[in-house]
Scaffold this motif. Structure first.
Motif, PDB file in Angstrom:
ATOM      1  N   ASN A 163       0.807  -1.228   0.000  1.00 41.42           N
ATOM      2  CA  ASN A 163       0.000   0.000   0.000  1.00 41.42           C
ATOM      3  C   ASN A 163       0.838   1.275   0.000  1.00 41.42           C
ATOM      4  O   ASN A 163       0.531   2.228  -0.711  1.00 41.42           O
ATOM      5  CB  ASN A 163      -0.944  -0.011   1.205  1.00 41.42           C
ATOM      6  N   GLY A 164       1.903   1.296   0.771  1.00 39.01           N
ATOM      7  CA  GLY A 164       2.689   2.520   0.890  1.00 39.01           C
ATOM      8  C   GLY A 164       3.623   2.803  -0.272  1.00 39.01           C
ATOM      9  O   GLY A 164       4.272   3.853  -0.297  1.00 39.01           O
ATOM     10  N   PHE A 165       3.700   1.893  -1.240  1.00 42.49           N
ATOM     11  CA  PHE A 165       4.654   2.070  -2.335  1.00 42.49           C
ATOM     12  C   PHE A 165       4.052   2.777  -3.548  1.00 42.49           C
ATOM     13  O   PHE A 165       4.781   3.135  -4.471  1.00 42.49           O
ATOM     14  CB  PHE A 165       5.230   0.715  -2.765  1.00 42.49           C
ATOM     15  N   GLY A 166       2.748   2.944  -3.545  1.00 39.63           N
ATOM     16  CA  GLY A 166       2.117   3.669  -4.646  1.00 39.63           C
ATOM     17  C   GLY A 166       2.026   2.907  -5.941  1.00 39.63           C
ATOM     18  O   GLY A 166       1.771   3.502  -6.998  1.00 39.63           O
ATOM     19  N   CYS A 167       2.211   1.595  -5.893  1.00 43.75           N
ATOM     20  CA  CYS A 167       2.122   0.814  -7.127  1.00 43.75           C
ATOM     21  C   CYS A 167       0.678   0.386  -7.375  1.00 43.75           C
ATOM     22  O   CYS A 167      -0.162   0.410  -6.469  1.00 43.75           O
ATOM     23  CB  CYS A 167       3.028  -0.418  -7.046  1.00 43.75           C
ATOM     24  N   ASN A 168       0.385   0.022  -8.598  1.00 40.94           N
ATOM     25  CA  ASN A 168      -0.929  -0.523  -8.938  1.00 40.94           C
ATOM     26  C   ASN A 168      -0.970  -1.997  -8.565  1.00 40.94           C
ATOM     27  O   ASN A 168      -0.081  -2.762  -8.941  1.00 40.94           O
ATOM     28  CB  ASN A 168      -1.199  -0.371 -10.440  1.00 40.94           C
ATOM     29  N   VAL A 169      -1.987  -2.404  -7.819  1.00 45.29           N
ATOM     30  CA  VAL A 169      -2.113  -3.794  -7.388  1.00 45.29           C
ATOM     31  C   VAL A 169      -3.331  -4.414  -8.063  1.00 45.29           C
ATOM     32  O   VAL A 169      -4.459  -3.937  -7.917  1.00 45.29           O
ATOM     33  CB  VAL A 169      -2.244  -3.895  -5.856  1.00 45.29           C
ATOM     34  N   LEU A 170      -3.097  -5.471  -8.843  1.00 41.95           N
ATOM     35  CA  LEU A 170      -4.150  -6.181  -9.564  1.00 41.95           C
ATOM     36  C   LEU A 170      -4.317  -7.563  -8.945  1.00 41.95           C
ATOM     37  O   LEU A 170      -3.314  -8.238  -8.673  1.00 41.95           O
ATOM     38  CB  LEU A 170      -3.770  -6.334 -11.042  1.00 41.95           C
ATOM     39  N   VAL A 171      -5.540  -7.979  -8.701  1.00 46.10           N
ATOM     40  CA  VAL A 171      -5.735  -9.270  -8.040  1.00 46.10           C
ATOM     41  C   VAL A 171      -6.780 -10.118  -8.755  1.00 46.10           C
ATOM     42  O   VAL A 171      -7.689  -9.609  -9.411  1.00 46.10           O
ATOM     43  CB  VAL A 171      -6.154  -9.093  -6.560  1.00 46.10           C
ATOM     44  N   TYR A 172      -6.604 -11.438  -8.588  1.00 45.55           N
ATOM     45  CA  TYR A 172      -7.611 -12.382  -9.081  1.00 45.55           C
ATOM     46  C   TYR A 172      -7.696 -13.542  -8.109  1.00 45.55           C
ATOM     47  O   TYR A 172      -6.691 -14.118  -7.708  1.00 45.55           O
ATOM     48  CB  TYR A 172      -7.255 -12.912 -10.465  1.00 45.55           C
ATOM     49  N   ASP A 173      -8.930 -13.875  -7.725  1.00 46.40           N
ATOM     50  CA  ASP A 173      -9.188 -15.054  -6.895  1.00 46.40           C
ATOM     51  C   ASP A 173     -10.407 -15.751  -7.466  1.00 46.40           C
ATOM     52  O   ASP A 173     -11.508 -15.204  -7.456  1.00 46.40           O
ATOM     53  CB  ASP A 173      -9.421 -14.662  -5.431  1.00 46.40           C
ATOM     54  N   LYS A 174     -10.205 -16.951  -7.952  1.00 48.27           N
ATOM     55  CA  LYS A 174     -11.253 -17.699  -8.649  1.00 48.27           C
ATOM     56  C   LYS A 174     -12.471 -17.979  -7.779  1.00 48.27           C
ATOM     57  O   LYS A 174     -13.599 -18.067  -8.275  1.00 48.27           O
ATOM     58  CB  LYS A 174     -10.662 -19.020  -9.163  1.00 48.27           C
TER      59      LYS A 174
END
Length: 316
Positions: A163-174
């Motif tokens: 969270n603190g790094f400012g990156c985009n986080v993409l997630v997938y959970d089937k």
């Protein structure tokens, strides 16, 4: 006077677990270096057993352990337990994935930062008298898209530390829907393929099942964005090492952070496994650690606390 029920603890644990078991009325046999033949000798007497990776509980052991009421797994992975057999015998299966989730998340982050900033490589070079700055120019997380496959305990914990790094986080959970609603910086995607195509880093946070066995193979890697990094802190048998090495050699995958391996008994590797392991060791784009992502002093305490609470709930 009624004889106390017997529990075998097969790994090193905190006193809080041992004391907790005794307070529940159990007689505890603490043998953290016990062998499987010795486990079988005790099996018939056991009401409960506390295990880790080196002590799998399969159908043959359950058949002998006629008084066994519960199996407590230190950590998360249930692939070392025959779950169908446990259900058939009415044996409760407990684990503690909450206990080491943060430890895994921090370790994955550390490996990733190490690889992106060439820290281990630069350390080796400077110790050998080389002073290379431009050759070790790194990359920043803030400019990257991080893909997380599986959003359970460790996947969500990894998202939190990002969270603190400012990156985009993409997630997938089937197997989940609207699971990232508490993470405003996280974007849920509709398929694993979307995550692979968009992400600069793909981090696996899945259990080992028939569905995930050798999931990361040539086909999976071909769907990944060119130049991406693969991170595996889940289970080694999810990833086909030879396919990963081929993809790196073809300059499609940039590198990998691996904390787990298909065969973790490095002194008894097959010829093919030895060849793959030697290639991994030689590759400066691959960072390795010996299945220690969840292995911290803090997680050891938390796992014990969580397990004793769960054991209490099935012992009442």
């Amino acid at each position: 006077m009624e004889r106390k029920k017997l529990v075998l603890v097969c790994d090193f644990v905190e006193n809080i677990l041992l004391d907790g078991l005794e307070s529940l009325g159990y007689s505890v046999v603490y043998q953290p270096q016990i062998t499987m033949p010795e486990v079988f000798e005790l099996a018939e007497k056991l009401s409960g057993i506390v295990i880790n990776t080196r002590t799998p509980v399969r159908a043959n052991l359950m058949q002998k352990a006629v008084n066994l009421k519960w199996i407590a797994r230190l950590g998360s992975g249930l692939d070392i337990i025959d779950l169908d057999s446990a259900k058939e015998h009415g044996i409760k299966v407990l684990n503690s994935p909450e206990g080491n989730a943060n430890a895994v998340a921090e370790h994955v982050l550390g490996m990733l930062l190490n690889l992106l900033r060439n820290i281990s490589k630069a350390d080796c070079e400077i110790r050998s008298g080389k002073w290379e700055r431009e050759a070790n120019r790194g990359r920043e997380l803030s400019a990257m898209k991080i893909g997380i496959i599986g959003f359970g305990n460790t996947g969500s914990a990894f998202a939190k530390v990002l969270n603190g790094f400012g990156c985009n986080v993409l997630v997938y959970d089937k197997y989940k829907q609207h699971y990232a609603s508490d993470f405003r910086f996280v974007r849920e995607l509709n398929s694993m393929e979307e995550v692979l195509k968009e992400s600069d880093v793909v981090s696996l946070h899945l259990p080992l099942t028939t569905e995930t066995f050798e999931l990361v193979n040539a086909g999976f890697l071909s769907l990944c964005k060119k130049g991406s990094i693969i991170v595996n802190s889940s289970r080694g048998k999810m990833l086909v090492v030879k396919d990963l090495l081929n993809s790196i050699q073809m300059n499609h995958i940039k590198g990998a952070c691996l904390d787990v391996f298909p065969n973790e008994k490095i002194n008894s590797l097959s010829k093919g496994e030895k060849e793959d392991f030697e290639e991994l060791k030689k590759n400066q784009c691959v960072l390795l650690s010996p299945h220690i992502a969840g292995w911290t002093f803090e997680s050891k305490i938390k796992i014990s606390e969580i397990l004793i609470d769960k054991i209490k709930s099935v012992s009442e």
